[in-house]
Each structure stands twice: as C-alpha cells, then as structure tokens.
Design a protein around this motif. Structure first.
Motif, short mmCIF file in Angstrom:
data_model
loop_
_atom_site.label_atom_id
_atom_site.label_comp_id
_atom_site.label_asym_id
_atom_site.label_seq_id
_atom_site.Cartn_x
_atom_site.Cartn_y
_atom_site.Cartn_z
N SER A 256 0.60 -0.85 0.58
CA SER A 256 -0.39 0.40 0.47
C SER A 256 0.51 1.45 0.08
O SER A 256 2.01 0.81 -0.47
N HIS A 364 -6.35 0.97 -7.34
CA HIS A 364 -5.97 -0.12 -7.00
C HIS A 364 -6.81 0.74 -5.22
O HIS A 364 -5.88 0.69 -4.53
N TRP A 365 -8.07 0.87 -4.62
CA TRP A 365 -7.99 1.60 -3.24
C TRP A 365 -9.30 0.89 -3.35
O TRP A 365 -10.27 -0.58 -3.52
N ASP A 366 -9.20 0.03 -2.22
CA ASP A 366 -9.30 -0.67 -1.24
C ASP A 366 -9.87 0.31 0.22
O ASP A 366 -9.31 1.37 0.54
N SER A 367 -10.39 -0.38 1.41
CA SER A 367 -10.61 -0.03 2.99
C SER A 367 -8.60 -0.09 3.99
O SER A 367 -8.53 -1.30 3.03
N ASP A 369 -6.71 -0.14 7.26
CA ASP A 369 -6.56 -0.74 8.56
C ASP A 369 -6.67 0.47 9.82
O ASP A 369 -6.16 -0.05 11.09
N GLU A 375 -6.17 2.35 2.17
CA GLU A 375 -6.46 2.97 1.46
C GLU A 375 -6.05 2.59 0.18
O GLU A 375 -6.71 1.56 -1.13
N ASP A 376 -4.94 2.87 -0.15
CA ASP A 376 -4.44 3.32 -1.91
C ASP A 376 -3.43 2.34 -1.83
O ASP A 376 -2.55 1.71 -1.47
N ARG A 377 -4.07 0.91 -2.85
CA ARG A 377 -2.82 -0.40 -2.50
C ARG A 377 -2.01 -0.40 -3.73
O ARG A 377 -1.58 -1.59 -4.34
N LYS A 396 -11.08 5.95 -11.56
CA LYS A 396 -12.28 4.90 -11.27
C LYS A 396 -11.51 3.33 -12.09
O LYS A 396 -11.29 1.74 -12.21
#
Ligand code: SF4
Ligand code: FES
Length: 566
Positions: A256, A364-367, A369, A375-377, A396
């Motif tokens: 990330s 490449h975004w996700d949650s 921790d 968030e940016d993987r 996107k």
C-alpha cells in the motif's frame, strides 16, 4: 521538546563517561548512546514499559542536594557528590535526569545479570542446536555475554506445550518463553487485538490465546520479530534456513502507499522471508503479515519469463524495438501504473510525451486498517504526480480509453504492470488493437499482447517510491531475476530510444540525473544519496487532491492538507 521544536539534551554519566542524551529517554537508550549495552528482554522502544524481566538491572546515582536549602552537595574537589541508590534498579523504567550516573559494568551489576540469566534458564530446554531462533536469539547471546556459564539446577525441568499453533502463521514453543510479555503488549497496544495472555503462576506460567481466540490478526508475525527468544516462530519460515546464511537487502513494502521499510532475506538467489526495518517516520518497527507474503510472486506459476512478438519467442532488445516501432506507427495510448517506480514513471512520461499522449492510470483502492495498510493499495501514486505522469489521481476505470478504442482514436496500446482487461477494456477491444504489455505476471492483458515484455519484480531491481507522506524511499535488488529478463528502465529506455531514434544509455543514475534537473522537488537528489530511511519531498502542490487515505500509524490527512509554512 524545546520551544523551537528541537529535542532538548541533558548530560548524564555512563560508567563515568559524560554523554549528552535527549531528555526523557530511559537508561537503556542513554547507555546505548554512550556505546554501552544494558541487556534487556521485556523492554521494547515501541511498547509500554513493564519491567518484568529484570535483565536491565544497573546501579544508579544522582547528584545530592541539601534537604534544607536545596543546594548541591559537593565533594572536596568541587564536583557534585553522587548519592548511589543502595540496591540495583531497572534501566527500562528509569528515565534520565541531569547529572545522573549509571553503572553498567560494576560487580553488583554483573552478579545481577548472572542471577537473572540463571533463573531464566532454569526451565529452558537449552535446545539451541535445533532452535530456529539460533543466530538472532538474545537469550543465547546474553547467556554467553552475561551468564554464569553453568547451571546449579539439579531438579527436573518443567515441561510445557511444544509446537503449539497460536494462529495460522505463528507457532509457539512455550518452554523457551521468558515471559517478557512483549507479544501480549504488541497485540494489545499496537494491533488492538487483545488475544494473548499468561495462565498459571510462577514457573508454570504459560503463554496462550484466550479461549476461543487465535493469534490471527494481520500483524501476528510482528510478535515473532519481537520475541527475544525462540518461543514464537513463523510457521512459514521455521526450519527453512539458518539466519546466518541469509543476505539482508533494504526494500520497501509495495502492499500500500504506507511504504513500510523492510529487509528482504535471501540466499543464493532465493527469498526466504521479509521482515520490517525500523523507520520511526514510516512504520516504527512493524509491518503487515500480508506484506510479508508478497515475495511469493517471484516464483509464482503465473510469472512471465519469455519475450514474445506475435506469440513467438524473441530477443529482449528486439522485442523492445518492435514495441517502439508499433507505438511509432500507430495511434498510440499508454496505460501506466502506480506500481511503477519513480524512475520507470519518468521514462513512461517521456514515452507518452513523444507519442503526444497522456498516460492513463487506474486506481487500486480498498479499505485501510488505520495502521499500516492504507486505502491506496499501490506504493507510488505520489510518484505519478511528482514525475508528471499525471496531475490527477488515478481514474476508477479505463472507460475513456475504451471509448477512444471504439472510435478508432487509439489502435495501439502500451500497458505497464496493469491488467486492463479487469479495468474497463473488453477482450473484443483488446483484440482489435495492437497491445504491448510490460509486466511480471500473466493476465488477461498479457494473453492478448502482440509484444510481450516480461519484467522484474520489486525484489529484482533497484528503484524508489514516494509514500503517502511524500517520503521518497529506495529499494534495492535482493535477488537476480529470471535469466534473460531486463530491468524495466532498460526496456522503457529502449522503447524511448526507438521512438526518438536516439541511442541513449539508461541506468538508475542517468535517470536521476534527468529527474533532478527536470523536477524541482528532486533537485540535488541522486539515487545514491537517497538515505536508507528515505527523504521528505515537498508535496504541498498536490494537497488539494482527494487522496483516499485516512488516518494511519504515521499519516494524518488533516495535517497533510495544512499548507506548509516556512
Ligand atoms: S513468547 Fe516471546 S515475546 Fe511472548 S512472552 Fe514469551 S518470550 Fe516474550
Ligand atoms: S528490560 Fe527492564 S525489566 Fe525487562
């Protein structure tokens, strides 16, 4: 801290030697600054102090003062009279004070250490020859340096659980545990997963998980790193390699935009493990378990290893030239990647400029921790901004590019390290254009490539990334890549040379020569002078972009958005 933001220093004396140390540190750290070791097990600089191992016992004295007047009491020669505490004290919970005296080498300290070591080893199985911690075990090292050298214990040792599964990635040998509680405190204080604890009393005390729980959080392997003995071991790494055979290479985690600093341990071209490297500005001494797995991509079955032109094997340079020719002849577009290094992005921008196009980027975004997984993987979104590949965050998907292909505006596509088949381009769209693919793994894009240029993973090349705090950090080659593969910058350099019809030599240092001239934020930087802990780059020009990252261990979006004042 002083009023002007600099760290205040005070003078203390370690074994009679005067030394300036930052105010507020403890005696273990102060002694280290003086070049003296105070052995310790339970103390860890990033965890709370509990003082339960007693290995850090030392002698402590402070300048005496008159109780009535408060005036210093002086010796005959005018020096401060030191009042020595009659019993040894622990260094981990003793913060330094001006004029403090510390003894680390007296007979009393030596006797204390021998006694503590003897107690710690009473029930220890003494199985060093078959222990996976050998080579990096402080119990073994302190036994040699500070132990008595023999045991007076004649009774039977306690037997505790061996090879217990604590979680999917961690195995525990309870007999070796010295009950320092570092693993418990880490899980509780850093990972926020209160899952470990001691049961039973005295010499029967045993580390275990709470009933119904497992040590399965994404930071579980940090307990293995900080376990000072061979009690906690990595299930993946244990018994695979003796650590003294391993070569360590500095690297950066690509999981990330945090960019955790890492050490890649390898032997004879094979990677065995990844561990965190301390950087108090980025990741302290921690990293995710998932980030440690990334080296497995090196030997993945999906790895691309052969250069191809229209499905036939080709020479690397011939394939790169063919890529350049196709791009030159076609109506070309470029899909760059936030996985690319700063150097690769800079060359990609040059290629795009030559083709009079702007590179497309896909996010490449996700949650996240909230700790060390953002968030940016991808590791280098800031790099795309600083190198001028883009002035916006990645899109996107690639629907604008899909429209350009449908309309015939684009008939040739250079794709670098992205699978465009999962980002908005259909198989039909890819079959009706020429595709040049540079990447490490096969995917829906490489399957459609007219020219295939296999490239190297982050473990097989040199380069740099810019993390979410705009910190420029470099990674270095740990292992050689598959035979015949070339670093991405050579492939990109060859494509650029074909497009411009100018032969140039491309290397990390020549790319940095151009980067430092063309990008103001990189002025005066060369690859060689990027320190291993990274260097802060000005990123205020991009402060208004809607970056996806929320608060994490060393990142505060509100602070990052504040304008930089002189
Ligand atoms: S398992 Fe290791 S880290 Fe945990 S308490 Fe025992 S010695 Fe300390
Ligand atoms: S390090 Fe001080 S008591 Fe353990």
């Amino acid at each position: 801290m002083s009023n002007n933001g600099t760290q205040e220093h005070i003078e203390v004396f370690v074994d009679g030697q005067a030394v300036q140390v930052p105010k507020g540190i403890n005696a273990i750290e102060a002694a280290a600054i003086a070049g003296k070791e105070i052995p310790h097990y339970c103390y860890h600089p990033k965890l709370t102090v509990v003082g339960n191992c007693r290995m850090c016992l030392m002698e402590l004295g402070n300048p005496m003062r008159d109780r009535q007047t408060g005036d210093p009491i002086l010796e005959e020669d005018g020096s401060p009279k030191i009042g020595w505490i009659p019993k040894p004290v622990i260094g981990c919970s003793t913060n330094v004070a001006p004029g403090m005296h510390i003894k680390t080498e007296s007979q009393l300290v030596k006797d204390c250490r021998e006694g503590v070591m003897e107690f710690l080893l009473v029930n220890h199985p003494l199985d060093c020859p078959i222990c996976d911690q050998a080579g990096e075990c402080t119990l073994q090292e302190y036994a040699m340096d500070y132990g008595r050298g023999y045991s007076r214990y004649e009774e039977r040792k306690n037997v505790k659980p061996k090879r217990s599964r604590l979680g999917p990635r961690v195995t525990l040998d309870d007999e070796r545990c010295v009950l320092c509680s570092r693993c418990i405190r880490f899980s509780n204080e850093i990972a926020d997963e209160d899952v470990l604890g001691f049961i039973d009393r005295g010499s029967f005390s045993t580390l275990t998980c709470y009933p119904g729980r497992e040590l399965d959080h994404n930071y579980s392997l940090n307990t293995v790193d900080i376990c000072p003995v061979g009690a906690l071991t990595s299930t993946d790494f244990r018994f695979r390699m003796r650590v003294w055979f391993l070569k360590e290479t500095v690297s950066i985690c690509t999981e990330s935009s945090i960019g955790s600093n890492t050490l890649v341990s390898s032997r004879e071209g094979k990677i065995y493990r990844i561990t965190p490297r301390r950087n108090d500005e980025v990741n302290d001494t921690w990293m995710t378990d998932s980030g440690r797995e990334l080296y497995k991509q090196v030997e993945a079955e999906t790895r691309l290893k052969s250069f191809q032109i229209e499905g036939s094997s080709a020479d690397a340079i011939a394939a790169a030239k063919e890529a350049g020719n196709l791009l030159y002849a076609g109506k070309s577009a470029v899909v760059a990647s936030t996985h690319q290094s700063v150097e690769e992005l800079f060359l990609t921008r040059k290629i795009a400029e030559t083709l009079k196009t702007k590179p497309h980027l896909v996010r490449h975004w996700d949650s996240g921790d909230g700790l060390l997984l953002s968030e940016d993987r991808t590791p280098n979104t800031r790099g795309t901004l600083l190198t001028g590949v883009s002035d916006q965050l990645p899109a996107k998907d690639l629907s604008p590019l899909a429209k350009q292909i449908d309309s015939g505006e684009v008939d040739t596509l250079l794709v670098i390290n992205e699978d465009v088949s999962t980002a908005g381009l259909s198989r039909d769209q890819l079959t009706k254009i020429k595709v040049i693919y540079i990447g490490t793994q096969s995917n829906g894009t490489s399957d459609q490539a007219n020219v295939l240029l296999p490239s190297l993973t982050v473990f097989e090349k040199n380069g740099s990334f810019i993390n979410l705090n705009f910190r420029l950090q470099k990674f270095q080659q740990a292992v050689p890549g598959p035979a015949g593969l070339l670093p991405d910058i050579l492939l990109l350099g060859q494509i650029l040379a074909t497009l411009t019809e100018e032969e140039t030599s491309t290397s990390i240092s020549t790319v940095w020569g151009s980067l430092s001239k063309e990008v103001p934020a990189f002025a005066d930087i060369s690859f060689a002078n990027i320190p291993s802990e990274g260097i802060q780059i000005g990123g205020s020009a991009f402060a208004q972009l809607p970056f996806p990252e929320t608060k994490s261990l060393k990142f505060d979006p509100e602070a990052a958005a504040e304008p930089v004042t002189a």
